[in-house]
Write an enzyme that holds these catalytic residues in place. Sequence first.
Site, PDB file in Angstrom:
ATOM      1  N   GLU A 192       0.579  -1.380  -0.149  1.00 17.38           N
ATOM      2  CA  GLU A 192       0.088  -0.062   0.010  1.00 17.38           C
ATOM      3  C   GLU A 192       0.700   1.250  -0.270  1.00 17.38           C
ATOM      4  O   GLU A 192       0.930   2.156   0.811  1.00 17.38           O
ATOM      5  CB  GLU A 192      -0.919  -0.055   1.330  1.00 17.38           C
ATOM      6  CG  GLU A 192      -1.842  -1.023   1.250  1.00 17.38           C
ATOM      7  CD  GLU A 192      -2.766  -1.293   2.247  1.00 17.38           C
ATOM      8  OE1 GLU A 192      -2.865  -0.493   3.292  1.00 17.38           O
ATOM      9  OE2 GLU A 192      -3.523  -2.196   2.556  1.00 17.38           O
ATOM     10  N   GLU A 218      -6.344 -10.735  -0.946  1.00 20.70           N
ATOM     11  CA  GLU A 218      -6.986 -10.527   0.285  1.00 20.70           C
ATOM     12  C   GLU A 218      -8.590 -10.416   0.075  1.00 20.70           C
ATOM     13  O   GLU A 218      -9.336  -9.622   0.258  1.00 20.70           O
ATOM     14  CB  GLU A 218      -6.801  -9.159   1.032  1.00 20.70           C
ATOM     15  CG  GLU A 218      -5.119  -9.126   1.114  1.00 20.70           C
ATOM     16  CD  GLU A 218      -4.874  -7.832   1.868  1.00 20.70           C
ATOM     17  OE1 GLU A 218      -5.582  -7.130   2.523  1.00 20.70           O
ATOM     18  OE2 GLU A 218      -3.480  -7.304   1.837  1.00 20.70           O
TER      19      GLU A 218
END
Length: 463
Positions: free
Chosen positions: A261, A372
């Site tokens: 991220e 995810e």
Amino acid sequence: MKSKFLLMLISVVFFLNACSKDDNDAAEILETPVANAPKDVNDNGFKAKWNYVSHSKSYLLDVSTSEDFTTILPNYNSKEVTDLNEVVTGLTGGTQYYYRVRAKTEAQISDYSNVISVVTTGSNGIPEDPTFLKIKVNKLANPFFVGMAIKASQLTNGTPYDVILRNEFSSISAEYEMKMDQISTASGVYNWTVADKIVAYGNTNNINVHGHALVWHNAVPQWLKDFSGTDAEFAAEVKKYITDVVTHYAGKVKSWDVVNEAVDDNGGAMRNTIFLQRMGPNYVKDCFQWARNAAIAAGDTSLLLFYNDYATSTNIAKQDKVFAILEDLKTAKVIDGVGFQMHNTYLSPTKAQIETDLNRAVAKGLKIHVSELDIQVNQFNDISNFTNERRLAQKAKYKEMVKIYNALPAANKYALTIWGMKDNESWIPYSTELNHPGNDWPLLYDSNFAVKSSHTGFLEGLD
């Protein structure tokens, strides 16, 4: 002269009549009807409704079990109806249906209306498919890892978690316990206990272990946040941590999310993290290079290195920035793949958005990890229990995601990982981080370890 005048007069009258007829014909072209939400939904049927269309004499109603109307119910294949509603009967409880209408006159039929979705109440009585996920995946021409995010506390032999993991899954990712603030307690000091348990479980049970994640701005240990040395010394600490962790798990962890991220949600800029502030804009490439060097030095030449991020399918500015980073890493020959988190909802992203995102990675020759995956069904907090409609919508979305992934070229497939096992233990319900105030049911198993329709949808996506 009179004859000429009479002829002209007749011509004018004929012309005006013709124009009038054309105008009437134009005015009588049928508009497309608008279908409305159903009424009186029950176990066996519902009332389909639509708006009035001028000049129509009747309406043609289609009812289907598929959104594209490839399978239309025999009694409702262009069924002619003279009213603005029709009671549809003889259906199965707990089942997804779709309807649409066309307006009709003696000579014309309009275009199809919008499509309305409806789920009958009750239960369809059809049990979920009990096939183990990895068993079906491993029979594919081009199989891939089926992963799940886990906690070390779930890995006790003989527990339901353990049984399901070994039966269903071929890969595991630590949900949190292999991040920097869990392992690094001080400069050069490590607590390996929990992470070692996770890795040993995978290695003992022939389950792939994906490391998540070496560098993430939300998992910085306090000692590193407070580090008072120079920026160069800060970078040296990060290098030492990456080197030591990759070395410790060489040959045991088969892949790592090196950086997680790194791109901001707004405007496609780098996220303003402590790593960006202290190490500069090349920190992502530096971290990948250190991980690659450590693996080679430890003799682990097959270690796969991934960049991992979220919401790139719908946020195009973010997607562009991520792919710019990937291009830089690819040029430097330090990256093998990209992780698309896919914390999706039953409404978004669309199939086309997901395919566009993943195909950009295919074009770069990168391995793809749907890393995810979970699918929210209550993102607006508009339901208090898991309804049949949302159950079937979630099933369809899981099926869509798996179908997209399974269609990727063999060389680009790595793993498809579900972010947790049971709905009641997911990170999504009541999440302040997600601004999700209510409950949700985003995974493949319910609170009693029973497989859900989403599990069946996963299996159907492999067909």
